[in-house]
Write a protein that holds these residues in place. Structure first.
Motif, PDB file in Angstrom:
ATOM      1  N   PRO A   1     -27.256  18.546  30.872  1.00 58.28           N
ATOM      2  CA  PRO A   1     -28.261  19.012  29.898  1.00 58.28           C
ATOM      3  C   PRO A   1     -28.902  20.341  30.280  1.00 58.28           C
ATOM      4  O   PRO A   1     -29.211  21.162  29.417  1.00 58.28           O
ATOM      5  N   SER A   2     -29.086  20.557  31.576  1.00 58.24           N
ATOM      6  CA  SER A   2     -29.706  21.803  32.020  1.00 58.24           C
ATOM      7  C   SER A   2     -28.695  22.928  32.224  1.00 58.24           C
ATOM      8  O   SER A   2     -29.076  24.087  32.388  1.00 58.24           O
ATOM      9  N   ARG A   3     -27.429  22.589  32.206  1.00 59.26           N
ATOM     10  CA  ARG A   3     -26.374  23.582  32.429  1.00 59.26           C
ATOM     11  C   ARG A   3     -25.216  23.286  31.461  1.00 59.26           C
ATOM     12  O   ARG A   3     -24.176  22.756  31.852  1.00 59.26           O
ATOM     13  N   PRO A   4     -25.369  23.657  30.195  1.00 58.60           N
ATOM     14  CA  PRO A   4     -24.341  23.375  29.193  1.00 58.60           C
ATOM     15  C   PRO A   4     -23.078  24.198  29.448  1.00 58.60           C
ATOM     16  O   PRO A   4     -23.071  25.119  30.272  1.00 58.60           O
ATOM     17  N   PRO A   5     -21.981  23.882  28.740  1.00 56.92           N
ATOM     18  CA  PRO A   5     -20.727  24.607  28.950  1.00 56.92           C
ATOM     19  C   PRO A   5     -20.886  26.108  28.711  1.00 56.92           C
ATOM     20  O   PRO A   5     -21.652  26.541  27.848  1.00 56.92           O
ATOM     21  N   GLY A   6     -20.163  26.907  29.478  1.00 58.60           N
ATOM     22  CA  GLY A   6     -20.222  28.347  29.292  1.00 58.60           C
ATOM     23  C   GLY A   6     -20.053  29.109  30.586  1.00 58.60           C
ATOM     24  O   GLY A   6     -19.771  28.535  31.643  1.00 58.60           O
ATOM     25  N   LEU A   7     -20.222  30.438  30.511  1.00 58.41           N
ATOM     26  CA  LEU A   7     -20.122  31.314  31.666  1.00 58.41           C
ATOM     27  C   LEU A   7     -21.477  31.483  32.331  1.00 58.41           C
ATOM     28  O   LEU A   7     -22.491  31.684  31.654  1.00 58.41           O
ATOM     29  N   TYR A   8     -21.478  31.410  33.664  1.00 59.13           N
ATOM     30  CA  TYR A   8     -22.720  31.594  34.426  1.00 59.13           C
ATOM     31  C   TYR A   8     -22.470  32.615  35.532  1.00 59.13           C
ATOM     32  O   TYR A   8     -21.405  32.630  36.162  1.00 59.13           O
ATOM     33  N   LEU A   9     -23.459  33.447  35.746  1.00 54.93           N
ATOM     34  CA  LEU A   9     -23.344  34.520  36.727  1.00 54.93           C
ATOM     35  C   LEU A   9     -23.127  33.958  38.129  1.00 54.93           C
ATOM     36  O   LEU A   9     -23.794  33.015  38.555  1.00 54.93           O
ATOM     37  N   ASN A  10     -22.172  34.538  38.839  1.00 57.51           N
ATOM     38  CA  ASN A  10     -21.983  34.267  40.256  1.00 57.51           C
ATOM     39  C   ASN A  10     -22.553  35.488  40.976  1.00 57.51           C
ATOM     40  O   ASN A  10     -21.889  36.534  41.022  1.00 57.51           O
ATOM     41  N   PRO A  11     -23.767  35.414  41.494  1.00 57.63           N
ATOM     42  CA  PRO A  11     -24.480  36.617  41.983  1.00 57.63           C
ATOM     43  C   PRO A  11     -23.680  37.452  42.984  1.00 57.63           C
ATOM     44  O   PRO A  11     -23.627  38.678  42.867  1.00 57.63           O
ATOM     45  N   ARG A  12     -23.046  36.803  43.983  1.00 56.02           N
ATOM     46  CA  ARG A  12     -22.352  37.572  45.014  1.00 56.02           C
ATOM     47  C   ARG A  12     -21.113  38.273  44.446  1.00 56.02           C
ATOM     48  O   ARG A  12     -20.880  39.455  44.697  1.00 56.02           O
ATOM     49  N   ALA A  13     -20.335  37.542  43.654  1.00 56.37           N
ATOM     50  CA  ALA A  13     -19.136  38.148  43.061  1.00 56.37           C
ATOM     51  C   ALA A  13     -19.522  39.220  42.045  1.00 56.37           C
ATOM     52  O   ALA A  13     -18.879  40.272  41.959  1.00 56.37           O
ATOM     53  N   ALA A  14     -20.585  38.970  41.276  1.00 58.60           N
ATOM     54  CA  ALA A  14     -21.020  39.934  40.256  1.00 58.60           C
ATOM     55  C   ALA A  14     -21.464  41.240  40.908  1.00 58.60           C
ATOM     56  O   ALA A  14     -21.218  42.332  40.371  1.00 58.60           O
ATOM     57  N   ALA A  15     -22.107  41.157  42.074  1.00 55.89           N
ATOM     58  CA  ALA A  15     -22.554  42.363  42.769  1.00 55.89           C
ATOM     59  C   ALA A  15     -21.357  43.221  43.179  1.00 55.89           C
ATOM     60  O   ALA A  15     -21.391  44.460  43.076  1.00 55.89           O
ATOM     61  N   LEU A  16     -20.280  42.566  43.621  1.00 51.50           N
ATOM     62  CA  LEU A  16     -19.080  43.308  44.004  1.00 51.50           C
ATOM     63  C   LEU A  16     -18.393  43.921  42.783  1.00 51.50           C
ATOM     64  O   LEU A  16     -17.896  45.050  42.847  1.00 51.50           O
ATOM     65  N   VAL A  17     -18.368  43.185  41.682  1.00 50.26           N
ATOM     66  CA  VAL A  17     -17.761  43.709  40.455  1.00 50.26           C
ATOM     67  C   VAL A  17     -18.551  44.914  39.948  1.00 50.26           C
ATOM     68  O   VAL A  17     -17.979  45.937  39.555  1.00 50.26           O
ATOM     69  N   ARG A  18     -19.884  44.822  39.978  1.00 53.89           N
ATOM     70  CA  ARG A  18     -20.718  45.935  39.537  1.00 53.89           C
ATOM     71  C   ARG A  18     -20.461  47.172  40.410  1.00 53.89           C
ATOM     72  O   ARG A  18     -20.368  48.297  39.921  1.00 53.89           O
ATOM     73  N   ARG A  19     -20.314  46.923  41.708  1.00 53.50           N
ATOM     74  CA  ARG A  19     -20.036  48.029  42.620  1.00 53.50           C
ATOM     75  C   ARG A  19     -18.667  48.644  42.322  1.00 53.50           C
ATOM     76  O   ARG A  19     -18.490  49.869  42.390  1.00 53.50           O
ATOM     77  N   ALA A  20     -17.695  47.815  41.946  1.00 54.18           N
ATOM     78  CA  ALA A  20     -16.367  48.306  41.600  1.00 54.18           C
ATOM     79  C   ALA A  20     -16.440  49.233  40.385  1.00 54.18           C
ATOM     80  O   ALA A  20     -15.790  50.291  40.353  1.00 54.18           O
ATOM     81  N   PHE A  21     -17.234  48.864  39.382  1.00 60.63           N
ATOM     82  CA  PHE A  21     -17.416  49.724  38.206  1.00 60.63           C
ATOM     83  C   PHE A  21     -18.011  51.066  38.610  1.00 60.63           C
ATOM     84  O   PHE A  21     -17.569  52.130  38.156  1.00 60.63           O
ATOM     85  N   ARG A  22     -19.019  51.030  39.470  1.00 61.08           N
ATOM     86  CA  ARG A  22     -19.687  52.265  39.869  1.00 61.08           C
ATOM     87  C   ARG A  22     -18.771  53.166  40.688  1.00 61.08           C
ATOM     88  O   ARG A  22     -18.792  54.393  40.539  1.00 61.08           O
ATOM     89  N   LEU A  23     -17.958  52.551  41.555  1.00 64.85           N
ATOM     90  CA  LEU A  23     -17.017  53.342  42.339  1.00 64.85           C
ATOM     91  C   LEU A  23     -15.995  54.024  41.431  1.00 64.85           C
ATOM     92  O   LEU A  23     -15.699  55.221  41.596  1.00 64.85           O
ATOM     93  N   TYR A  24     -15.459  53.287  40.483  1.00 65.12           N
ATOM     94  CA  TYR A  24     -14.451  53.863  39.596  1.00 65.12           C
ATOM     95  C   TYR A  24     -15.042  54.976  38.731  1.00 65.12           C
ATOM     96  O   TYR A  24     -14.377  55.966  38.434  1.00 65.12           O
ATOM     97  N   ALA A  25     -16.306  54.794  38.341  1.00 63.56           N
ATOM     98  CA  ALA A  25     -16.956  55.786  37.476  1.00 63.56           C
ATOM     99  C   ALA A  25     -17.088  57.147  38.144  1.00 63.56           C
ATOM    100  O   ALA A  25     -17.244  58.167  37.464  1.00 63.56           O
ATOM    101  N   THR A  26     -16.991  57.193  39.489  1.00 58.71           N
ATOM    102  CA  THR A  26     -17.070  58.479  40.183  1.00 58.71           C
ATOM    103  C   THR A  26     -15.795  59.299  39.983  1.00 58.71           C
ATOM    104  O   THR A  26     -15.790  60.515  40.218  1.00 58.71           O
ATOM    105  N   GLY A  27     -14.709  58.633  39.572  1.00 60.31           N
ATOM    106  CA  GLY A  27     -13.442  59.331  39.379  1.00 60.31           C
ATOM    107  C   GLY A  27     -12.685  59.591  40.659  1.00 60.31           C
ATOM    108  O   GLY A  27     -11.667  60.288  40.650  1.00 60.31           O
ATOM    109  N   ARG A  28     -13.156  59.032  41.767  1.00 62.68           N
ATOM    110  CA  ARG A  28     -12.519  59.311  43.057  1.00 62.68           C
ATOM    111  C   ARG A  28     -11.637  58.166  43.560  1.00 62.68           C
ATOM    112  O   ARG A  28     -11.020  58.280  44.627  1.00 62.68           O
TER     113      ARG A  28
END
Length: 384
Positions: A48-75
């Protein structure tokens, strides 16, 4: 009836498609595998407190966000970002028993708007009447606001897309397609000898052939590093070196009687199956031309039965394969050299030889510049 069952099964999926689209419109995730950075709660594990769906995985999400930022530099390239992610112990543990993060995964990750808080719906479109072949999903989706928390801003996402567009390499089209006789059959012995237990990755250890315009020759290359694994040390090896060794082995086959029977049965099964597949293709064409569709709706049961009888008559009229005209497995083993040289008379001789070899050979293992093992169908190994 199997043909009709497959045909009607595809058409009866209409309601399922509507249900999935409704879920997407409602902001619900339709996939069975969560994007990296999210955890997926299924109906079976929901509370009831956690219905079906996607939930943030904080540690993995931080790495994914960093991957986006690294790629955005074009390097950084997809491969470099994949290699960087695999340096983290947390990521390696997260991907345990699965293939590591690789450049293909990063390419998909950096173009996935799910990270901006959206969900997608894509109708499955089939290329043939029996639903055995599908059109690609890319570029055909409808995006809706999702219920999951997005952690990549629209600005960062768009910047990454712009960098991708501006840095896309310009590839010259090859003058003509290359045919490799051992295509998809060559494996790296070094990688296969250290394959992790429990790993499910059908292409693990497989070596791909590529063409060098500079040297004007093809070569087999181990893809371990491209797939995110450690470099194994196997260097690229010219195609003719490996092909010549394999042909020498096949032309001097001397197989014990007991093993020979097993090989013959397996090869004959593959030959007979190829004939059956060709007949099924012909049946598919008949069904497609009959224009019978549940989605269009039948005006009456009588018309439906007439259509079905028409299809059955056309199927029965198709010519059946005469096994006397099909190369028998025993003959192929005894006279491989003869068939190999006969292939030269075909206009597409390399393709004919590729089909000939694939009928006999399941895998070829190489180490350095040498073929160390050849596996025939029937799981019979020949070690050098």
């Amino acid at each position: 009836m199997a043909v009709f069952s497959a045909f009607y099964s595809r058409n009866l999926s209409t309601e399922t498609k509507r249900g999935k689209r409704h879920r997407a419109v409602s902001g619900e995730f339709n996939g069975s595998t969560p994007p990296l950075g999210y955890d997926l709660v299924t109906i079976a594990h929901a509370t009831p407190s956690r219905p079906p769906g996607l939930y943030l995985n904080p540690r993995a999400a931080a790495l994914v966000r960093r991957a986006f930022r690294l790629y955005a530099t074009g390097r950084y390239s997809d491969s470099e970002i994949a290699e960087w992610l695999n340096t983290f112990k947390y990521m390696r543990n997260l991907r345990a028993d699965r293939k590591p993060v690789n450049r293909d995964m990063i390419r998909e990750l950096l173009q996935n708007p799910v990270y901006t808080g959206r969900v997608i719906h894509v109708d499955t479109l089939y290329k043939d009447s029996l639903g055995e072949s599908k059109f690609p999903r890319r570029g055909r989706g409808e995006w809706f606001d999702g219920k999951q928390v997005g952690f990549i801003s629209d600005e960062l996402f768009e910047l990454v897309q712009q960098v991708r567009a501006s840095s896309a390499p310009l590839r010259e089209k090859a003058a003509e397609p290359k045919t490799y006789i051992l295509r998809d059959l060559v494996f790296c012995d070094k990688c296969m000898s250290r394959k992790p237990d429990g790993l499910v990755h059908e292409n693990y250890g497989r070596m791909r052939a590529f063409w060098s315009n500079v040297r004007n020759i093809g070569a087999y290359r181990c893809l371990a590093h491209d797939h995110g694994y450690e470099k194994c040390g196997q260097k690229s090896i010219d195609v003719p070196i490996i092909d010549d060794q394999v042909m020498t082995i096949l032309m001097k086959l001397d197989i014990a009687a007991g093993l020979r029977i097993r090989i013959e049965r397996e090869i004959q099964s593959r030959i007979d199956n190829a004939a059956a597949v060709e007949r099924m293709r012909q049946i598919q064409e008949v069904v497609a031309h009959a224009d019978v569709s549940w989605e269009d709706g039948f005006t009456s049961a009588e018309i439906f039965l007439q259509k079905r009888e028409q299809i059955q008559q056309e199927i029965e009229a198709l010519p059946r394969h005469d096994k006397r005209q099909i190369v028998q497995a025993a003959d192929l083993l005894d006279n491989f050299s003869f068939y190999w040289h006969q292939c030269a008379s075909f206009q597409t001789s390399d393709q004919a030889r590729q089909e000939l070899v694939s009928t006999l050979v399941d895998r070829v293992y190489i180490n350095g510049r040498k073929v160390v093992k050849l596996i025939l169908h029937g799981r019979v190994g020949i070690t050098r």
